[in-house]
Design an enzyme around this catalytic site. Structure first.
Site, PDB file in Angstrom:
ATOM      1  N   ASN A 192       5.886   2.173  13.971  1.00 53.26           N
ATOM      2  CA  ASN A 192       5.781   3.451  14.697  1.00 53.26           C
ATOM      3  C   ASN A 192       4.330   3.858  14.949  1.00 53.26           C
ATOM      4  OD1 ASN A 192       4.942   4.239  12.190  1.00 53.26           O
ATOM      5  ND2 ASN A 192       6.330   5.976  11.979  1.00 53.26           N
TER       6      ASN A 192
ATOM      7  N   PHE B  14       7.074  -4.336   5.337  1.00 53.86           N
ATOM      8  CA  PHE B  14       5.722  -3.835   5.031  1.00 53.86           C
ATOM      9  C   PHE B  14       5.614  -2.332   5.243  1.00 53.86           C
ATOM     10  CE2 PHE B  14       4.684  -8.207   6.524  1.00 53.86           C
ATOM     11  CZ  PHE B  14       3.923  -8.641   5.459  1.00 53.86           C
TER      12      PHE B  14
ATOM     13  N   LYS C   4       0.315   4.114   2.410  1.00 51.71           N
ATOM     14  CA  LYS C   4      -0.298   3.374   1.309  1.00 51.71           C
ATOM     15  C   LYS C   4      -1.542   4.020   0.704  1.00 51.71           C
ATOM     16  CE  LYS C   4      -3.345   0.680   4.229  1.00 51.71           C
ATOM     17  NZ  LYS C   4      -4.052  -0.575   4.473  1.00 51.71           N
TER      18      LYS C   4
ATOM     19  N   SER D 140       3.141  -4.042  -5.258  1.00 54.10           N
ATOM     20  CA  SER D 140       1.707  -3.871  -5.505  1.00 54.10           C
ATOM     21  C   SER D 140       1.397  -4.030  -6.983  1.00 54.10           C
ATOM     22  CB  SER D 140       1.313  -2.462  -5.043  1.00 54.10           C
ATOM     23  OG  SER D 140       0.014  -2.141  -5.474  1.00 54.10           O
TER      24      SER D 140
ATOM     25  N   TYR E 213       2.416   7.416  -4.594  1.00 52.26           N
ATOM     26  CA  TYR E 213       2.448   6.106  -3.923  1.00 52.26           C
ATOM     27  C   TYR E 213       2.873   5.012  -4.897  1.00 52.26           C
ATOM     28  CZ  TYR E 213       0.937   1.594  -2.212  1.00 52.26           C
ATOM     29  OH  TYR E 213       0.924   0.267  -1.870  1.00 52.26           O
TER      30      TYR E 213
ATOM     31  N   LYS F 291       6.510   2.361  -5.236  1.00 52.19           N
ATOM     32  CA  LYS F 291       6.636   0.899  -5.391  1.00 52.19           C
ATOM     33  C   LYS F 291       7.503   0.569  -6.606  1.00 52.19           C
ATOM     34  CE  LYS F 291       4.245  -0.166  -1.795  1.00 52.19           C
ATOM     35  NZ  LYS F 291       4.924  -0.660  -0.590  1.00 52.19           N
TER      36      LYS F 291
ATOM     37  N   ASN G 197      -5.616  -7.145  -4.478  1.00 52.74           N
ATOM     38  CA  ASN G 197      -6.397  -6.368  -3.495  1.00 52.74           C
ATOM     39  C   ASN G 197      -6.689  -7.193  -2.244  1.00 52.74           C
ATOM     40  OD1 ASN G 197      -6.714  -4.919  -6.060  1.00 52.74           O
ATOM     41  ND2 ASN G 197      -8.178  -3.662  -4.921  1.00 52.74           N
TER      42      ASN G 197
ATOM     43  N   ASN H 157     -10.624   2.314   0.621  1.00 60.63           N
ATOM     44  CA  ASN H 157     -10.775   1.018  -0.040  1.00 60.63           C
ATOM     45  C   ASN H 157     -12.201   0.496   0.072  1.00 60.63           C
ATOM     46  OD1 ASN H 157      -7.597   0.669   1.187  1.00 60.63           O
ATOM     47  ND2 ASN H 157      -7.972   0.418  -0.991  1.00 60.63           N
TER      48      ASN H 157
ATOM     49  N   ARG I 122     -14.104   7.070 -10.275  1.00 62.72           N
ATOM     50  CA  ARG I 122     -13.093   7.736  -9.438  1.00 62.72           C
ATOM     51  C   ARG I 122     -11.853   7.974 -10.300  1.00 62.72           C
ATOM     52  NH1 ARG I 122     -11.143   4.615  -4.027  1.00 62.72           N
ATOM     53  NH2 ARG I 122     -10.301   3.154  -5.557  1.00 62.72           N
TER      54      ARG I 122
ATOM     55  N   GLY J 226      -8.332   8.138 -11.746  1.00 60.05           N
ATOM     56  CA  GLY J 226      -7.134   7.316 -11.533  1.00 60.05           C
ATOM     57  C   GLY J 226      -7.415   5.822 -11.413  1.00 60.05           C
TER      58      GLY J 226
HETATM   59  P1  NAD Z   1      -0.863  -0.694   7.064  1.00 60.35           P
HETATM   60  O1  NAD Z   1      -0.855   0.794   7.027  1.00 60.35           O
HETATM   61  O2  NAD Z   1      -1.981  -1.376   7.758  1.00 60.35           O
HETATM   62  O3  NAD Z   1       0.504  -1.231   7.702  1.00 60.35           O
HETATM   63  C1  NAD Z   1       1.725  -0.537   7.586  1.00 60.35           C
HETATM   64  C2  NAD Z   1       2.323  -0.447   8.980  1.00 60.35           C
HETATM   65  O4  NAD Z   1       3.601   0.178   8.889  1.00 60.35           O
HETATM   66  C3  NAD Z   1       1.475   0.399   9.949  1.00 60.35           C
HETATM   67  O5  NAD Z   1       1.266  -0.335  11.134  1.00 60.35           O
HETATM   68  C4  NAD Z   1       2.305   1.649  10.195  1.00 60.35           C
HETATM   69  O6  NAD Z   1       2.129   2.141  11.492  1.00 60.35           O
HETATM   70  C5  NAD Z   1       3.727   1.139   9.940  1.00 60.35           C
HETATM   71  N1  NAD Z   1       4.659   2.145   9.442  1.00 60.35           N
HETATM   72  C6  NAD Z   1       4.499   2.979   8.388  1.00 60.35           C
HETATM   73  N2  NAD Z   1       5.603   3.746   8.226  1.00 60.35           N
HETATM   74  C7  NAD Z   1       6.474   3.395   9.196  1.00 60.35           C
HETATM   75  C8  NAD Z   1       7.790   3.811   9.554  1.00 60.35           C
HETATM   76  N3  NAD Z   1       8.423   4.777   8.891  1.00 60.35           N
HETATM   77  N4  NAD Z   1       8.405   3.221  10.599  1.00 60.35           N
HETATM   78  C9  NAD Z   1       7.775   2.249  11.295  1.00 60.35           C
HETATM   79  N5  NAD Z   1       6.535   1.801  11.001  1.00 60.35           N
HETATM   80  C10 NAD Z   1       5.890   2.364   9.969  1.00 60.35           C
HETATM   81  O7  NAD Z   1      -0.748  -1.197   5.539  1.00 60.35           O
HETATM   82  P2  NAD Z   1      -0.954  -2.645   4.932  1.00 60.35           P
HETATM   83  O8  NAD Z   1      -2.238  -2.664   4.189  1.00 60.35           O
HETATM   84  O9  NAD Z   1      -0.697  -3.687   5.946  1.00 60.35           O
HETATM   85  O10 NAD Z   1       0.192  -2.629   3.838  1.00 60.35           O
HETATM   86  C11 NAD Z   1       1.473  -3.160   4.103  1.00 60.35           C
HETATM   87  C12 NAD Z   1       2.363  -2.992   2.885  1.00 60.35           C
HETATM   88  O11 NAD Z   1       1.751  -3.611   1.768  1.00 60.35           O
HETATM   89  C13 NAD Z   1       2.614  -1.547   2.476  1.00 60.35           C
HETATM   90  O12 NAD Z   1       3.942  -1.439   2.017  1.00 60.35           O
HETATM   91  C14 NAD Z   1       1.656  -1.325   1.338  1.00 60.35           C
HETATM   92  O13 NAD Z   1       2.106  -0.338   0.460  1.00 60.35           O
HETATM   93  C15 NAD Z   1       1.671  -2.693   0.689  1.00 60.35           C
HETATM   94  N6  NAD Z   1       0.464  -2.993  -0.077  1.00 60.35           N
HETATM   95  C16 NAD Z   1      -0.760  -2.899   0.510  1.00 60.35           C
HETATM   96  C17 NAD Z   1      -1.895  -3.165  -0.223  1.00 60.35           C
HETATM   97  C18 NAD Z   1      -3.261  -3.022   0.390  1.00 60.35           C
HETATM   98  O14 NAD Z   1      -4.225  -2.894  -0.350  1.00 60.35           O
HETATM   99  N7  NAD Z   1      -3.417  -3.042   1.696  1.00 60.35           N
HETATM  100  C19 NAD Z   1      -1.786  -3.567  -1.561  1.00 60.35           C
HETATM  101  C20 NAD Z   1      -0.511  -3.673  -2.126  1.00 60.35           C
HETATM  102  C21 NAD Z   1       0.613  -3.379  -1.376  1.00 60.35           C
HETATM  103  C1  WQD Z   2     -11.521  -1.363  -5.437  1.00 59.46           C
HETATM  104  C2  WQD Z   2     -12.673  -1.100  -6.392  1.00 59.46           C
HETATM  105  C3  WQD Z   2     -13.044   1.247  -6.829  1.00 59.46           C
HETATM  106  C4  WQD Z   2     -14.228   2.401  -2.821  1.00 59.46           C
HETATM  107  C5  WQD Z   2      -5.928   0.342  -4.168  1.00 59.46           C
HETATM  108  C6  WQD Z   2      -4.621   0.941  -4.581  1.00 59.46           C
HETATM  109  C7  WQD Z   2      -3.675  -0.139  -4.997  1.00 59.46           C
HETATM  110  C8  WQD Z   2      -3.558  -1.220  -3.940  1.00 59.46           C
HETATM  111  C9  WQD Z   2      -4.890  -1.715  -3.508  1.00 59.46           C
HETATM  112  C10 WQD Z   2      -1.747  -0.699  -2.489  1.00 59.46           C
HETATM  113  C11 WQD Z   2     -12.363   0.002  -7.417  1.00 59.46           C
HETATM  114  C12 WQD Z   2     -14.230   0.640  -6.110  1.00 59.46           C
HETATM  115  C13 WQD Z   2     -13.830   1.660  -3.919  1.00 59.46           C
HETATM  116  C14 WQD Z   2     -15.547   2.927  -2.803  1.00 59.46           C
HETATM  117  C15 WQD Z   2     -15.955   1.919  -4.936  1.00 59.46           C
HETATM  118  N1  WQD Z   2      -2.978  -0.716  -2.743  1.00 59.46           N
HETATM  119  N2  WQD Z   2     -14.676   1.431  -4.965  1.00 59.46           N
HETATM  120  N3  WQD Z   2     -16.371   2.656  -3.861  1.00 59.46           N
HETATM  121  O1  WQD Z   2      -8.263   1.143  -6.122  1.00 59.46           O
HETATM  122  O2  WQD Z   2      -8.143  -1.320  -6.709  1.00 59.46           O
HETATM  123  O3  WQD Z   2      -6.442  -0.352  -5.278  1.00 59.46           O
HETATM  124  O4  WQD Z   2      -5.708  -0.606  -3.128  1.00 59.46           O
HETATM  125  O5  WQD Z   2      -0.822  -0.954  -3.203  1.00 59.46           O
HETATM  126  O6  WQD Z   2      -2.459   0.475  -5.219  1.00 59.46           O
HETATM  127  O7  WQD Z   2      -4.834   1.822  -5.674  1.00 59.46           O
HETATM  128  O8  WQD Z   2      -8.699  -0.644  -4.362  1.00 59.46           O
HETATM  129  O9  WQD Z   2     -10.383  -0.965  -2.604  1.00 59.46           O
HETATM  130  O10 WQD Z   2      -9.854   1.384  -3.391  1.00 59.46           O
HETATM  131  O11 WQD Z   2     -11.095  -0.130  -4.894  1.00 59.46           O
HETATM  132  O12 WQD Z   2     -16.731   1.727  -5.876  1.00 59.46           O
HETATM  133  O13 WQD Z   2     -15.953   3.622  -1.864  1.00 59.46           O
HETATM  134  O14 WQD Z   2     -13.794  -0.601  -5.625  1.00 59.46           O
HETATM  135  O15 WQD Z   2     -13.463   2.164  -7.794  1.00 59.46           O
HETATM  136  O16 WQD Z   2     -12.988  -0.357  -8.602  1.00 59.46           O
HETATM  137  P1  WQD Z   2      -7.944  -0.228  -5.728  1.00 59.46           P
HETATM  138  P2  WQD Z   2     -10.015  -0.050  -3.711  1.00 59.46           P
END
Ligand code: NAD
Ligand code: WQD
Length: 336
Positions: free
Chosen positions: A32, A81, A85, A125, A150, A154, A179, A199, A295, A297
């Site tokens: 979307n 996906f 997030k 995650s 969030y 998961k 990550n 991130n 930071r 959390g």
């Molecule tokens: P992203 O935000 O780039 O991609 C998610 C996509 O889903 C987006 O394009 C968004 O527009 C779409 N979307 C969200 N809600 C929707 C809905 N209700 N209907 C239709 N489309 C929808 O995120 P990403 O980094 O590609 O992450 C993908 C998945 O992986 C997520 O579930 C996220 O929680 C999980 N994940 C991501 C990370 C990370 O660090 N990027 C780490 C662990 C898990």
């Molecule tokens: C990485 C490291 C920060 C930004 C998050 C979610 C996790 C997963 C992945 C989805 C940490 C440090 C960051 C900055 C910094 N996502 N940092 N300065 O926190 O490990 O994980 O994304 O599931 O659920 O919590 O990733 O990229 O935010 O941080 O020093 O401006 O970089 O403290 O140590 P994180 P991140």
């Protein structure tokens, strides 16, 4: 074989669509655009030569979801996906996160039941582990109390899938990503953070290119060799490939259990300063950064035990940290 990729225009989804297409799958994307741009569709086509089918609607809307599945009952597998997030945002807007992340999954499973779609890959995650008691963390490590709505979505999602699989003839694989960073080597797709990135990697590349003035390194007083926090950074293309393998495993009935969970990381932990050093080396730029307070959390250190994924899935991350930081930089340059 037709695979639905929800969130397929997002960061990880777009890379996975390319890998699926290159492995011969027909892909239909639902997205979307809540956190992505429509141009990604064309860029996927530029890489793979095939424009995926695409529909724009909100998966948390039950009626729209059911209508979609009625028209696409030949879908054989789903990679889910689509979710919100941003950890911090989820604390501010918990209801939006529950509606989107839990509601969309619920709708998808209801339609799997109605239309007898048996295969689901789910984006989980490493956040489910919190700060693990033992490192590297294995899939058997206890799930810790979630530090954000969030993270809780998961944890709940994994339980919902497990209960669904127990009660219905379906299979699922949850991949617990560590990550993900980096971008496709063509620099046509990558991470598009809307607004100020939370991130590390996009904040680094945006600082280096001048969009942000300075990176704040959150804490140098952790109990780690250089004092900064440690994570298992994984190249997004390696991560994308794990999804293709997971789909194949389900299609070929190779699963040992109807619901399997795998860590998807490299098995290596890098500190924030090591990521910065790698970035400075590969981009040949000096990064403006300063050390600030921790930071809230953040966990101190986490990296994956990848033995289960390596041995059982037959998947292994291939790309190292320098390749990750360089591809992230090339992607940032391409956005100019
Ligand atoms: P992203 O935000 O780039 O991609 C998610 C996509 O889903 C987006 O394009 C968004 O527009 C779409 N979307 C969200 N809600 C929707 C809905 N209700 N209907 C239709 N489309 C929808 O995120 P990403 O980094 O590609 O992450 C993908 C998945 O992986 C997520 O579930 C996220 O929680 C999980 N994940 C991501 C990370 C990370 O660090 N990027 C780490 C662990 C898990
Ligand atoms: C990485 C490291 C920060 C930004 C998050 C979610 C996790 C997963 C992945 C989805 C940490 C440090 C960051 C900055 C910094 N996502 N940092 N300065 O926190 O490990 O994980 O994304 O599931 O659920 O919590 O990733 O990229 O935010 O941080 O020093 O401006 O970089 O403290 O140590 P994180 P991140």
């Amino acid at each position: 074989m037709k695979i639905l990729v929800t969130g397929g225009l997002g960061y990880i989804g777009s890379h996975t669509v390319v890998e699926l297409q290159q492995s011969g799958y027909e892909v239909i994307i639902v997205d979307n655009l809540s956190n992505s741009r429509i141009e990604v569709l064309e860029n996927i086509e530029k890489i793979s030569g095939v424009k995926p089918n695409y529909e724009n609607f909100d998966l948390s809307e039950a009626n729209l979801c059911a209508d979609f599945f009625r028209r696409n009952a030949d879908i054989e597998g789903i990679i889910h996906f689509a979710a919100y997030k941003a950890v911090g945002e989820s604390v501010e807007k918990p209801l939006e996160y529950y509606k989107n992340n839990i509601g969309s999954l619920l709708n998808i499973m209801e339609n799997m039941r109605s239309f007898k779609i048996e295969n689901l890959v789910f984006s989980s995650s490493c956040t489910v582990y919190g700060q693990p008691d033992e490192l590297p963390v294995t899939e058997r490590a206890p799930i810790k109390e979630a530090l954000s709505p969030y993270g809780y979505t998961k944890q709940v999602a994994e339980v919902m899938i497990s209960d669904f699989i127990y009660a219905h003839p379906a299979n699922s694989i949850a991949l617990r990503y560590f990550n993900p960073i980096g971008a496709h080597k063509t620099a046509l797709i990558g991470e598009l953070p809307l607004g100020v990135p939370n991130n590390l990697m996009p904040f680094i590349t945006q600082t280096a290119i001048g969009i942000r003035e300075q990176l704040s390194v959150f804490g140098d007083d952790y109990n780690t060799p250089d004092g900064t926090a440690i994570r298992d950074y994984i190249h997004v293309v390696d991560l994308a490939k794990a999804h293709v393998i997971a789909v194949e495993r389900m299609m070929n009935k190779k699963q040992k259990a109807a619901f399997e969970i795998f860590n998807i990381g490299t098995g290596n932990g890098y500190s924030v300063l090591e990521v910065i050093q790698s970035f400075e080396k590969t981009s040949k730029r000096k990064l403006n950064y300063k050390i600030v307070a921790r930071r809230e959390g953040d966990v101190e250190q986490v990296w994956a035990d990848t033995n289960f994924a390596n041995n059982e899935l037959g998947w292994k991350a291939e790309k190292g940290l320098d390749e990750m930081t360089l591809s992230a930089w090339n992607w940032q340059l391409s956005l100019k």
